[in-house]
Design a protein around this motif. Sequence first.
Motif, PDB file in Angstrom:
ATOM      1  N   ALA A  94       0.843  -1.203   0.000  1.00  0.00           N
ATOM      2  CA  ALA A  94       0.000   0.000   0.000  1.00  0.00           C
ATOM      3  C   ALA A  94       0.874   1.247   0.000  1.00  0.00           C
ATOM      4  O   ALA A  94       0.600   2.218  -0.719  1.00  0.00           O
ATOM      5  CB  ALA A  94      -0.924  -0.015   1.217  1.00  0.00           C
ATOM      6  N   GLU A  95       1.942   1.224   0.812  1.00  0.00           N
ATOM      7  CA  GLU A  95       2.877   2.348   0.868  1.00  0.00           C
ATOM      8  C   GLU A  95       3.554   2.557  -0.481  1.00  0.00           C
ATOM      9  O   GLU A  95       3.719   3.701  -0.954  1.00  0.00           O
ATOM     10  CB  GLU A  95       3.934   2.057   1.947  1.00  0.00           C
ATOM     11  N   GLN A  96       3.913   1.460  -1.149  1.00  0.00           N
ATOM     12  CA  GLN A  96       4.552   1.544  -2.466  1.00  0.00           C
ATOM     13  C   GLN A  96       3.609   2.196  -3.478  1.00  0.00           C
ATOM     14  O   GLN A  96       4.008   3.089  -4.234  1.00  0.00           O
ATOM     15  CB  GLN A  96       4.946   0.141  -2.924  1.00  0.00           C
ATOM     16  N   HIS A  97       2.360   1.746  -3.507  1.00  0.00           N
ATOM     17  CA  HIS A  97       1.369   2.350  -4.406  1.00  0.00           C
ATOM     18  C   HIS A  97       1.190   3.841  -4.097  1.00  0.00           C
ATOM     19  O   HIS A  97       1.114   4.680  -5.004  1.00  0.00           O
ATOM     20  CB  HIS A  97       0.023   1.632  -4.270  1.00  0.00           C
ATOM     21  N   TYR A  98       1.097   4.141  -2.814  1.00  0.00           N
ATOM     22  CA  TYR A  98       0.868   5.532  -2.391  1.00  0.00           C
ATOM     23  C   TYR A  98       1.999   6.444  -2.871  1.00  0.00           C
ATOM     24  O   TYR A  98       1.756   7.527  -3.415  1.00  0.00           O
ATOM     25  CB  TYR A  98       0.734   5.575  -0.868  1.00  0.00           C
ATOM     26  N   ARG A  99       3.238   6.012  -2.687  1.00  0.00           N
ATOM     27  CA  ARG A  99       4.383   6.824  -3.116  1.00  0.00           C
ATOM     28  C   ARG A  99       4.329   7.114  -4.615  1.00  0.00           C
ATOM     29  O   ARG A  99       4.559   8.221  -5.064  1.00  0.00           O
ATOM     30  CB  ARG A  99       5.697   6.116  -2.783  1.00  0.00           C
ATOM     31  N   LYS A 100       4.026   6.048  -5.380  1.00  0.00           N
ATOM     32  CA  LYS A 100       3.999   6.215  -6.831  1.00  0.00           C
ATOM     33  C   LYS A 100       2.862   7.142  -7.250  1.00  0.00           C
ATOM     34  O   LYS A 100       3.034   8.018  -8.120  1.00  0.00           O
ATOM     35  CB  LYS A 100       3.850   4.842  -7.492  1.00  0.00           C
ATOM     36  N   LEU A 101       1.687   6.955  -6.621  1.00  0.00           N
ATOM     37  CA  LEU A 101       0.526   7.779  -6.964  1.00  0.00           C
ATOM     38  C   LEU A 101       0.731   9.237  -6.572  1.00  0.00           C
ATOM     39  O   LEU A 101       0.320  10.154  -7.297  1.00  0.00           O
ATOM     40  CB  LEU A 101      -0.735   7.221  -6.288  1.00  0.00           C
ATOM     41  N   VAL A 102       1.348   9.474  -5.416  1.00  0.00           N
ATOM     42  CA  VAL A 102       1.614  10.854  -4.978  1.00  0.00           C
ATOM     43  C   VAL A 102       2.492  11.570  -6.000  1.00  0.00           C
ATOM     44  O   VAL A 102       2.252  12.729  -6.356  1.00  0.00           O
ATOM     45  CB  VAL A 102       2.278  10.860  -3.576  1.00  0.00           C
ATOM     46  N   SER A 103       3.519  10.857  -6.512  1.00  0.00           N
ATOM     47  CA  SER A 103       4.429  11.496  -7.485  1.00  0.00           C
ATOM     48  C   SER A 103       3.682  11.917  -8.740  1.00  0.00           C
ATOM     49  O   SER A 103       4.008  12.945  -9.346  1.00  0.00           O
ATOM     50  CB  SER A 103       5.576  10.548  -7.831  1.00  0.00           C
ATOM     51  N   TRP A 104       2.660  11.151  -9.148  1.00  0.00           N
ATOM     52  CA  TRP A 104       1.868  11.513 -10.342  1.00  0.00           C
ATOM     53  C   TRP A 104       0.759  12.500 -10.000  1.00  0.00           C
ATOM     54  O   TRP A 104       0.542  13.476 -10.711  1.00  0.00           O
ATOM     55  CB  TRP A 104       1.256  10.243 -10.962  1.00  0.00           C
ATOM     56  N   PHE A 105       0.055  12.269  -8.887  1.00  0.00           N
ATOM     57  CA  PHE A 105      -1.115  13.104  -8.546  1.00  0.00           C
ATOM     58  C   PHE A 105      -0.716  14.523  -8.162  1.00  0.00           C
ATOM     59  O   PHE A 105      -1.491  15.466  -8.356  1.00  0.00           O
ATOM     60  CB  PHE A 105      -1.932  12.446  -7.429  1.00  0.00           C
ATOM     61  N   ASN A 106       0.503  14.711  -7.613  1.00  0.00           N
ATOM     62  CA  ASN A 106       0.967  16.079  -7.316  1.00  0.00           C
ATOM     63  C   ASN A 106       1.065  16.896  -8.598  1.00  0.00           C
ATOM     64  O   ASN A 106       0.728  18.096  -8.618  1.00  0.00           O
ATOM     65  CB  ASN A 106       2.327  16.050  -6.615  1.00  0.00           C
ATOM     66  N   LEU A 107       1.528  16.258  -9.662  1.00  0.00           N
ATOM     67  CA  LEU A 107       1.644  16.949 -10.953  1.00  0.00           C
ATOM     68  C   LEU A 107       0.270  17.257 -11.541  1.00  0.00           C
ATOM     69  O   LEU A 107       0.122  18.180 -12.356  1.00  0.00           O
ATOM     70  CB  LEU A 107       2.456  16.099 -11.940  1.00  0.00           C
ATOM     71  N   LEU A 108      -0.737  16.468 -11.129  1.00  0.00           N
ATOM     72  CA  LEU A 108      -2.102  16.697 -11.620  1.00  0.00           C
ATOM     73  C   LEU A 108      -2.921  17.536 -10.639  1.00  0.00           C
ATOM     74  O   LEU A 108      -4.123  17.758 -10.858  1.00  0.00           O
ATOM     75  CB  LEU A 108      -2.802  15.342 -11.827  1.00  0.00           C
ATOM     76  N   HIS A 109      -2.263  17.949  -9.526  1.00  0.00           N
ATOM     77  CA  HIS A 109      -2.916  18.763  -8.486  1.00  0.00           C
ATOM     78  C   HIS A 109      -4.133  18.044  -7.891  1.00  0.00           C
ATOM     79  O   HIS A 109      -5.186  18.642  -7.683  1.00  0.00           O
ATOM     80  CB  HIS A 109      -3.326  20.133  -9.057  1.00  0.00           C
ATOM     81  N   LEU A 110      -3.957  16.761  -7.616  1.00  0.00           N
ATOM     82  CA  LEU A 110      -5.024  15.957  -7.012  1.00  0.00           C
ATOM     83  C   LEU A 110      -4.552  15.400  -5.668  1.00  0.00           C
ATOM     84  O   LEU A 110      -3.420  14.921  -5.560  1.00  0.00           O
ATOM     85  CB  LEU A 110      -5.406  14.785  -7.924  1.00  0.00           C
ATOM     86  N   PRO A 111      -5.404  15.473  -4.641  1.00  0.00           N
ATOM     87  CA  PRO A 111      -5.015  14.897  -3.346  1.00  0.00           C
ATOM     88  C   PRO A 111      -5.193  13.371  -3.332  1.00  0.00           C
ATOM     89  O   PRO A 111      -6.065  12.827  -4.007  1.00  0.00           O
ATOM     90  CB  PRO A 111      -5.997  15.556  -2.364  1.00  0.00           C
ATOM     91  N   VAL A 112      -4.329  12.708  -2.582  1.00  0.00           N
ATOM     92  CA  VAL A 112      -4.449  11.258  -2.382  1.00  0.00           C
ATOM     93  C   VAL A 112      -3.952  10.977  -0.971  1.00  0.00           C
ATOM     94  O   VAL A 112      -2.995  11.609  -0.511  1.00  0.00           O
ATOM     95  CB  VAL A 112      -3.636  10.466  -3.439  1.00  0.00           C
ATOM     96  N   GLU A 113      -4.621  10.046  -0.264  1.00  0.00           N
ATOM     97  CA  GLU A 113      -4.224   9.745   1.111  1.00  0.00           C
ATOM     98  C   GLU A 113      -4.005   8.241   1.273  1.00  0.00           C
ATOM     99  O   GLU A 113      -4.524   7.425   0.487  1.00  0.00           O
ATOM    100  CB  GLU A 113      -5.293  10.211   2.109  1.00  0.00           C
ATOM    101  N   LEU A 114      -3.259   7.907   2.351  1.00  0.00           N
ATOM    102  CA  LEU A 114      -2.967   6.506   2.683  1.00  0.00           C
ATOM    103  C   LEU A 114      -3.604   6.173   4.025  1.00  0.00           C
ATOM    104  O   LEU A 114      -3.425   6.897   5.005  1.00  0.00           O
ATOM    105  CB  LEU A 114      -1.449   6.293   2.763  1.00  0.00           C
ATOM    106  N   LEU A 115      -4.344   5.060   4.067  1.00  0.00           N
ATOM    107  CA  LEU A 115      -4.997   4.630   5.306  1.00  0.00           C
ATOM    108  C   LEU A 115      -4.624   3.175   5.589  1.00  0.00           C
ATOM    109  O   LEU A 115      -4.976   2.275   4.826  1.00  0.00           O
ATOM    110  CB  LEU A 115      -6.524   4.757   5.189  1.00  0.00           C
ATOM    111  N   THR A 116      -3.864   2.974   6.682  1.00  0.00           N
ATOM    112  CA  THR A 116      -3.495   1.620   7.091  1.00  0.00           C
ATOM    113  C   THR A 116      -3.726   1.480   8.592  1.00  0.00           C
ATOM    114  O   THR A 116      -4.167   2.431   9.254  1.00  0.00           O
ATOM    115  CB  THR A 116      -2.004   1.338   6.789  1.00  0.00           C
ATOM    116  N   GLY A 117      -3.392   0.323   9.120  1.00  0.00           N
ATOM    117  CA  GLY A 117      -3.540   0.124  10.559  1.00  0.00           C
ATOM    118  C   GLY A 117      -2.622   1.008  11.364  1.00  0.00           C
ATOM    119  O   GLY A 117      -2.843   1.235  12.556  1.00  0.00           O
ATOM    120  N   SER A 118      -1.580   1.539  10.720  1.00  0.00           N
ATOM    121  CA  SER A 118      -0.605   2.377  11.434  1.00  0.00           C
ATOM    122  C   SER A 118      -0.946   3.862  11.369  1.00  0.00           C
ATOM    123  O   SER A 118      -0.261   4.682  12.000  1.00  0.00           O
ATOM    124  CB  SER A 118       0.792   2.173  10.832  1.00  0.00           C
TER     125      SER A 118
END
Length: 843
Positions: A479-503
């Motif tokens: 999940a963390e791996q997906h989140y990192r990759k998506l953040v790098s793309w979504f920042n360029l598209l000016h879209l928010p994305v969040e990560l939700l795990t047990g931690s």
Amino acid sequence: MTNEKPDWIRLQKALAIEAEHGFTDLLGKQYRFSEFLSLTFGKFPIVLAATERRRWHELAAQFANYPNLGLEDRQHLVAETRRYLYQLQQEEGEQGSRGVEEQEIVYKSKIRLEKFATGGNPPYNFSQNPKSKIIAEVSRRLAPKIDQKLSDLPEIGIRKADNLARLGLYTVRDLLFYYPRDYIDYARQVNIRELQGGETVTIVATVKRCNCFTSPKNKKLSILELILKDNTGQIKIGRFYAGARFSSRAWQESLKRRYPVGSIVAACGLVKESKYGLTLDNPELEVLANPGDTIESLNIGRIVPIYTLTEGIVANMVRQAVIAVLPAASHLKDPLPSGLRQKYDLMELKDAIANIHFPNDSASLQVARRRLVFDEFFYLQLGLLQRQQQARAIQTSAILAPKGQLLEKFHEILPFQLTGAQQRVINDILNDLQKPVPMNRLVQGDVGSGKTVVAVLAILAAIQSGYQAALMAPTEVLAEQHYRKLVSWFNLLHLPVELLTGSTKTSKRRQIHAQLGTGELPLLVGTHALIQDPVNFHQLGLVVIDEQHRFGVEQRARLQQKGEQPHVLTMTATPIPRTLALTIHGDLDVSQIDELPPGRQKIQTTVLSGQERTHAYDLIRREIVQGRQVYVILPLVEESEKLDLRSAVDEHQKLQESIFPDFQVGLLHGRMSSVEKDDAITKFRDNQTQILVSTTVVEVGVDVPNATVMLIENAERFGLSQLHQLRGRVGRGAAQSYCLLMSSSRSPDAQQRLKVLEQSQDGFFISEMDMRFRGPGQVLGTRQSGVPDFTLASLVEDEEVLLLARQAAEKVIEIDATLERWYLMKEELKYRYERLMGGAILT
């Protein structure tokens, strides 16, 4: 053997007097009570059926052992015998009340039913007999009913029924469909001279000598020795009887009387070497009146079924119970129309049931098995296709735009060109999203084939249409791996994305919940935390589930229920063999990314023994000196006393202190806290540690292009698909990469499995081979995978039948998806489908 009728009165009187005198084994004028009963039951009337004659033999042996029994066992034996004789007397009375002709027919029908049950001719093929109608009617009356309780059958009774219930067998139908797990073929009859070690055979020969005695080394072991002779040679065989009751001379003498010198005996068993030459291992025996007589034993001279048993239940108990219910197969109505059976060359159901239990020969067994395997596949496919049809009837899903500014911008910022396979799969998905019918598509792609990019394009199609999306992964690392990759793309598209795990901290969690509810947050990435009750989306339009087979059925369904019929895209980097995909995903549309991005080099894979460890360490040193990094994978976190395996904790210490003290060695395993895991992965990703010692936590999700060596310890402990996944952690950059499979196993099977990885980089081929080696339940790595629990069918051996069953099911659904015109098929589907899926309906 005699033609006389049993003297019921005399037998019952003897049993009654013995009971009145306290079970003391009374002495009469000529014999003791036990001797009289043993002799009487040793000569059974010819009018008795084969199963009853076997029962009389047993009683003869039991009463021969009567003097050795305790009071309670004597009471039980006398009481059971009195009940049994009363039952036989009642049956004879019923026959007597019929006409002589019908009485003869009843007797013949019983014999024919028994022959049918033990592999003889089917009992309802009486077209040549002028009395066929009467015989058919009597046979029908004698056959048990399909739903009848086993305890109601006199041949089984309450005690045996209680034992059978421990196998999950309660009714006649349960027993009919309790298929053998294997067979021993005693059908091949040979001369003694033709015997060869390791074969299972039947011989028919003359008794030359017979002896029965107590072993001089063990007083509780009795031995029957026979020397059998035919016109080609002779053989010495023995049977062993363990228990003090068999050491009685009376019992031993009664046993010897069964096999007098000069009698004809049929014997079957496994041919083995002994100090006397070849022999039959603890054989089954039957005395024949003449050499050419029909063998009536359940085992001798036929293909013998082997059933799954449990403690306290012997093989013949199940076989005899099956024989008792097998005539009921004639009551089975075949749910498959005759036209369908003819098209696919299928045996009729009642014949298939008869031949799966007691086949006449191996050919009829194969034909029967093919029909029953077809049924298992057919009803599963029918259920999956019916569910797919019902899902497509729903017209309430969001219609998502396949084009728009977000998708165009994303294509512009991508630093690489999509492969043809990626573009094809994206087109499939975008076409699905334009329909009001909810998408239910599985994307399969090998390691590194670019599934994430495909998922992002689907997510952006949902967001630009005003909907939210959720991406669920099975582990925090992934999940963390997906989140990192998506953040790098979504920042360029000016879209928010969040990560939700047990931690995720409570304050952050509350913020995410609030933003989801208002619709401010268009995309949420997470683990199982996504399916918790506080997580509520404003308008969920798309669900993406990565490595979906790692989630339970209910977990996948709960995420879908967060929206109103959202589109569902599932992904897996574990390529699934075609037969397995059809079986567990038969209701999904499947797309494959079967092309790797250009420039990816093949990973050089080598199987190494423990003596070649220095070669592995030399390669690791060379790569690190050149600025590269290394994974070392182990199957255990800490050393196990039971298994001689290298543990991650011990190996980390050894590598850091003794082998590579000049380099930084990190440690990663599942028992670490989330913070510790993140720290270990971050340091490895930033090249602060050159070697990462890990368990299979890194199997998916850890993406470090600078890593070029994957060393897997105890590689034989892993499945091929899992090894292929682990191998996929290297080879993600431009440099040549290596996978070293370290194995100390000398097993030829283990070496053969590992050689597959040396020879192939094709994940689909590897998964096929993995399924052949380990079976479908292990390939997916979890019992939550939803693999049906087939009784007979094998996804490895029966692929052709599965494809035919799928074809047949598709045609049936095309004609009438409701199955209203095939009532029996509809009822059978209802009974079988949920039972086959173990109550688990896949999403």
